[in-house]
Design a protein around this motif. Structure first.
Motif, short mmCIF file in Angstrom:
data_model
loop_
_atom_site.label_atom_id
_atom_site.label_comp_id
_atom_site.label_asym_id
_atom_site.label_seq_id
_atom_site.Cartn_x
_atom_site.Cartn_y
_atom_site.Cartn_z
N GLN A 35 0.83 -1.20 0.00
CA GLN A 35 0.00 0.00 0.00
C GLN A 35 0.87 1.26 0.00
O GLN A 35 0.50 2.28 -0.57
CB GLN A 35 -0.92 0.01 1.22
N TYR A 36 2.03 1.17 0.64
CA TYR A 36 2.95 2.31 0.63
C TYR A 36 3.55 2.52 -0.76
O TYR A 36 3.71 3.66 -1.21
CB TYR A 36 4.05 2.10 1.68
N VAL A 37 3.86 1.43 -1.43
CA VAL A 37 4.37 1.55 -2.79
C VAL A 37 3.31 2.17 -3.69
O VAL A 37 3.57 3.11 -4.45
CB VAL A 37 4.79 0.16 -3.33
N GLY A 38 2.09 1.66 -3.62
CA GLY A 38 1.01 2.22 -4.41
C GLY A 38 0.77 3.68 -4.10
O GLY A 38 0.50 4.49 -5.00
N GLY A 39 0.88 4.04 -2.82
CA GLY A 39 0.71 5.43 -2.43
C GLY A 39 1.75 6.35 -3.05
O GLY A 39 1.43 7.45 -3.51
N GLU A 40 2.99 5.88 -3.09
CA GLU A 40 4.05 6.71 -3.68
C GLU A 40 3.90 6.80 -5.20
O GLU A 40 4.23 7.83 -5.81
CB GLU A 40 5.42 6.15 -3.30
N LEU A 41 3.41 5.73 -5.82
CA LEU A 41 3.12 5.81 -7.25
C LEU A 41 2.06 6.88 -7.51
O LEU A 41 2.19 7.70 -8.44
CB LEU A 41 2.62 4.45 -7.77
N LEU A 42 1.03 6.90 -6.67
CA LEU A 42 -0.03 7.89 -6.85
C LEU A 42 0.44 9.30 -6.51
O LEU A 42 -0.03 10.27 -7.11
CB LEU A 42 -1.24 7.52 -5.99
N ARG A 43 1.36 9.41 -5.59
CA ARG A 43 1.90 10.73 -5.28
C ARG A 43 2.53 11.34 -6.55
O ARG A 43 2.37 12.53 -6.83
CB ARG A 43 2.94 10.63 -4.17
N ALA A 44 3.24 10.50 -7.31
CA ALA A 44 3.86 10.96 -8.56
C ALA A 44 2.81 11.28 -9.60
O ALA A 44 2.93 12.26 -10.36
CB ALA A 44 4.82 9.91 -9.09
N VAL A 45 1.74 10.48 -9.66
CA VAL A 45 0.66 10.71 -10.62
C VAL A 45 -0.03 12.05 -10.33
O VAL A 45 -0.21 12.89 -11.21
CB VAL A 45 -0.36 9.55 -10.57
#
Length: 238
Positions: A35-45
């Motif tokens: 979930q942290y990885v997904g969150g950081e991906l979305l932060r970039a998006v």
């Protein structure tokens, strides 16, 4: 709200421009590394849309209650077709990430051939993780635990024959608990499941914009490169 109004008044009186910052608040399932990885991906998006992302760390079921009610703006990542059970949540395509549900155990050794490989064992899953709940549905000896780390500790204590969690999340949690010598994943992963970002229905227009950014980052390879670097970072941590 009142803080923002007073801030704007102060900025106007001082001659500074008043500009409200765009913020999206997303539910993040607590203590699940992926979930942290997904969150950081979305932060970039979202950065490409000049939107700041904030996360609320809550248990899986609580996350869905908050996001589907509109108390939070959405979910970082969930399995496809979540909208069938939570119609107020809008699925954004293409997928933002993928998970590989995997079997972890202490003493057993067998080749994993899909979900049926574990149906005769006592199984631990994390409550609210949709892929695990769906994959083990109908199996007679499944226990839903409150957290990933709690589940791993129960496996170590002999409470389960096997547990199921995302391969990456499981490896990180086992390492954190210093149980690498006791607990190991079996091969291959049960499946590869693509997972999607969800926003509350009031953000339908924004969802279309977010989908376009994800599509662009996916096509360019940027999303895959960022995911790989984030996973390496977490696995390399002491």
């Amino acid at each position: 709200m009142w803080r923002m109004i007073f801030l704007c008044l102060w900025m106007l009186l001082s001659g500074m421009p008043c500009r409200a910052q765009s913020v999206i608040r997303l539910a993040r399932i607590a203590d699940i590394p992926d979930q942290y990885v997904g969150g950081e991906l979305l932060r970039a998006v979202y950065a490409r849309l000049n939107i700041t992302v904030q996360f609320e760390d809550v248990p899986g079921k609580r996350a869905l209650a908050l996001s589907s009610a509109g108390e939070l703006d959405g979910e970082i990542q969930r399995i496809a077709d979540l909208s069938r059970d939570y119609p107020t949540l809008v699925q954004i395509s293409p997928p933002i990430n993928y998970i590989e549900p995997s079997v972890f155990t202490t003493t057993l050794h067998f080749d994993v051939r899909g979900w049926d490989s574990i149906k005769d064992y006592s199984i631990g899953i994390v409550r609210g993780v949709g892929s695990s709940e769906a994959g083990t549905r109908g199996m007679s000896r499944v226990t839903a635990t409150t957290s990933l780390e709690n589940m791993i500790e129960m496996l170590d204590a002999g409470r389960f024959d096997v547990i199921v969690t995302d391969l990456f999340s499981g490896l990180v949690a086992v390492k954190k608990l210093k149980l690498q010598s006791h607990i190991h994943p079996l091969s291959p992963p049960i499946a590869r499941i693509y997972i999607y970002h969800y926003l509350h229905e009031r953000h339908r227009e924004l969802a279309m914009k977010v989908g376009r950014v994800i599509e662009e980052m996916d096509a360019s390879g940027e999303l895959a490169q960022l995911r790989a670097s984030l996973i390496k970072k977490y696995l390399d941590q002491p």
